[in-house]
Design a protein around this motif. Structure first.
Motif, short mmCIF file in Angstrom:
data_model
loop_
_atom_site.label_atom_id
_atom_site.label_comp_id
_atom_site.label_asym_id
_atom_site.label_seq_id
_atom_site.Cartn_x
_atom_site.Cartn_y
_atom_site.Cartn_z
N GLU A 134 0.84 -1.20 0.00
CA GLU A 134 0.00 0.00 0.00
C GLU A 134 0.87 1.25 0.00
OE1 GLU A 134 -3.34 2.23 2.82
OE2 GLU A 134 -3.30 0.03 2.74
N ILE A 135 0.52 2.18 -0.89
CA ILE A 135 1.23 3.44 -0.98
C ILE A 135 0.21 4.57 -0.90
CG2 ILE A 135 1.23 3.29 -3.51
CD1 ILE A 135 3.87 5.05 -1.31
N GLY A 136 0.49 5.59 -0.09
CA GLY A 136 -0.56 6.49 0.34
C GLY A 136 -1.22 5.81 1.53
N PHE A 137 -2.14 6.48 2.17
CA PHE A 137 -2.79 5.87 3.34
C PHE A 137 -4.30 5.98 3.21
CE2 PHE A 137 -4.63 6.37 7.64
CZ PHE A 137 -4.36 5.09 8.12
N VAL A 138 -4.98 4.83 3.30
CA VAL A 138 -6.44 4.80 3.25
C VAL A 138 -6.95 4.91 4.69
CG1 VAL A 138 -8.48 3.49 2.59
CG2 VAL A 138 -6.41 3.36 1.18
N GLY A 139 -7.66 5.99 4.98
CA GLY A 139 -8.12 6.24 6.33
C GLY A 139 -9.36 5.45 6.71
N TYR A 140 -9.91 5.80 7.84
CA TYR A 140 -11.04 5.07 8.43
C TYR A 140 -12.19 6.03 8.72
CZ TYR A 140 -7.89 1.13 8.93
OH TYR A 140 -7.03 0.10 8.65
N HIS A 174 -11.90 3.17 4.70
CA HIS A 174 -12.28 1.93 5.37
C HIS A 174 -13.52 2.15 6.25
CE1 HIS A 174 -7.90 0.77 4.85
NE2 HIS A 174 -8.51 -0.34 4.48
N LEU A 175 -14.30 1.10 6.43
CA LEU A 175 -15.41 1.04 7.39
C LEU A 175 -16.51 2.05 7.10
CD1 LEU A 175 -13.41 0.58 10.73
CD2 LEU A 175 -14.29 -1.18 9.19
N LEU A 199 -4.01 -2.47 -9.58
CA LEU A 199 -4.36 -1.58 -8.48
C LEU A 199 -5.48 -2.18 -7.62
CD1 LEU A 199 -4.33 1.80 -10.44
CD2 LEU A 199 -2.45 0.72 -9.17
N VAL A 200 -5.48 -1.78 -6.34
CA VAL A 200 -6.43 -2.30 -5.37
C VAL A 200 -7.11 -1.13 -4.65
CG1 VAL A 200 -6.73 -3.69 -3.27
CG2 VAL A 200 -5.05 -4.37 -5.01
N ILE A 201 -8.43 -1.24 -4.49
CA ILE A 201 -9.20 -0.25 -3.75
C ILE A 201 -9.67 -0.86 -2.44
CG2 ILE A 201 -11.28 1.19 -3.72
CD1 ILE A 201 -9.14 2.14 -5.71
N HIS A 202 -9.09 -0.41 -1.33
CA HIS A 202 -9.61 -0.79 -0.01
C HIS A 202 -10.80 0.10 0.30
CE1 HIS A 202 -6.14 -3.23 1.80
NE2 HIS A 202 -5.86 -3.08 0.50
N GLY A 203 -11.67 -0.34 1.22
CA GLY A 203 -12.85 0.45 1.54
C GLY A 203 -13.83 0.51 0.39
N GLY A 204 -13.96 -0.61 -0.33
CA GLY A 204 -14.82 -0.63 -1.51
C GLY A 204 -16.30 -0.48 -1.23
#
Length: 278
Positions: A134-140, A174-175, A199-204
């Motif tokens: 992961e590069i950059g930070f996916v918040g919550y 996320h969440l 590429l991957v998207i978390h928090g989809g």
């Protein structure tokens, strides 16, 4: 046996214009329903063991559960460690039969994230296992704020780590329980312009359906992580099962009533990642 690596799952997705769902598991009931839904839709699926799942069930047990489901499945199944934070954790996952590991160094300085992720990639590839970083930070939602992915840093990260997939921060959270305003497509295109890593998207769960479909078919986004959306579906089904008969106490019978509703909800999610009809 249909257990595959992340890299193996992504190659046909890139070729044929679809994405694979990374479904966040918490226990046997949801992972079994996820595979049943994937079989019903005829699509591959990624079973993900995140931190809360691992806190509840040890990795060696999760590995056996994932492997058993894959052996019985008619569709490709990836056994994936989600948000691993330590090399020892990735090593244990690999030893436990996982075919993919994610190392999350996104909270760390760029150089440290690159160095630590590269070491996990080397270990994973030596074992024939894929690695996501992961590069950059996916918040919550309601918590830590996101730091968007810089395209130049993404290019350096991809080049210097050798990751098989790269999670990026482009407006995803996320969440998130409600559908948001959508992702920053311009930033996604800028990242795609400088690297060809999937590429991957978390928090989809917070990504609007139309955008999920568009990116699945017209970008290098190969994986959307879905957790909250299906946790909510499971919780709703469980609540209904518990309250339907106040005299029932057998948890096996109660849990059984969550299966069909969760399969239906998961099928709806999976349909959003399919290729366009030809």
């Amino acid at each position: 046996m249909t257990l595959v690596t992340l890299e193996q799952a992504f190659q046909p997705a890139l070729r044929d214009g679809y994405a694979v769902a990374g479904l966040v598991t918490l226990g046997w009931e949801d992972m079994r329903a996820y595979v049943a839904a994937a079989e019903a839709e005829g699509v591959p699926v990624i079973l993900q063991a995140g931190p809360s799942c691992r806190a509840h069930t040890p990795l060696p047990i999760l590995g056996k559960m994932f492997t058993h489901l894959a052996e019985e499945a008619s569709v490709p199944v990836v056994a994936h460690l989600d948000h691993g934070y330590e090399a020892d954790e990735a090593r244990l996952a690999i030893d436990s039969g996982f075919t993919s590991v994610m190392y999350d160094g996104s909270r760390k300085p760029l150089t440290q994230n690159i160095d630590e992720t590269a070491a996990i990639v080397e270990m994973a590839h030596a074992a024939g296992v894929s690695c996501e970083g992961e590069i950059g930070f996916v918040g919550y939602s309601g918590g830590e704020q996101s730091a968007g992915t810089d395209p130049d840093e993404a290019a350096q990260f991809a080049r210097d780590t050798g990751v098989d997939a790269m999670a990026i921060s482009v407006g995803n959270v996320h969440l998130q329980q409600d559908v948001g305003d959508g992702l920053d497509v311009a930033r996604i295109r800028a990242i795609e312009a400088v690297t060809d890593v999937p590429l991957v998207i978390h928090g989809g769960s917070g990504v609007p359906l139309a955008q999920r479909q568009m990116l699945s078919r017209q970008s290098r986004v190969c994986k959307f992580n879905i957790g909250t959306e299906l946790r909510m579906a499971f919780g709703t089904a469980l609540r209904a099962a518990v309250t339907s008969d106040p005299d029932r106490f057998d948890r096996v019978q109660i849990m059984k009533d969550t299966h069909d509703p969760l399969v239906a909800a998961t099928r709806s999610v999976l349909q959003g990642f399919k290729p366009a009809q030809r």
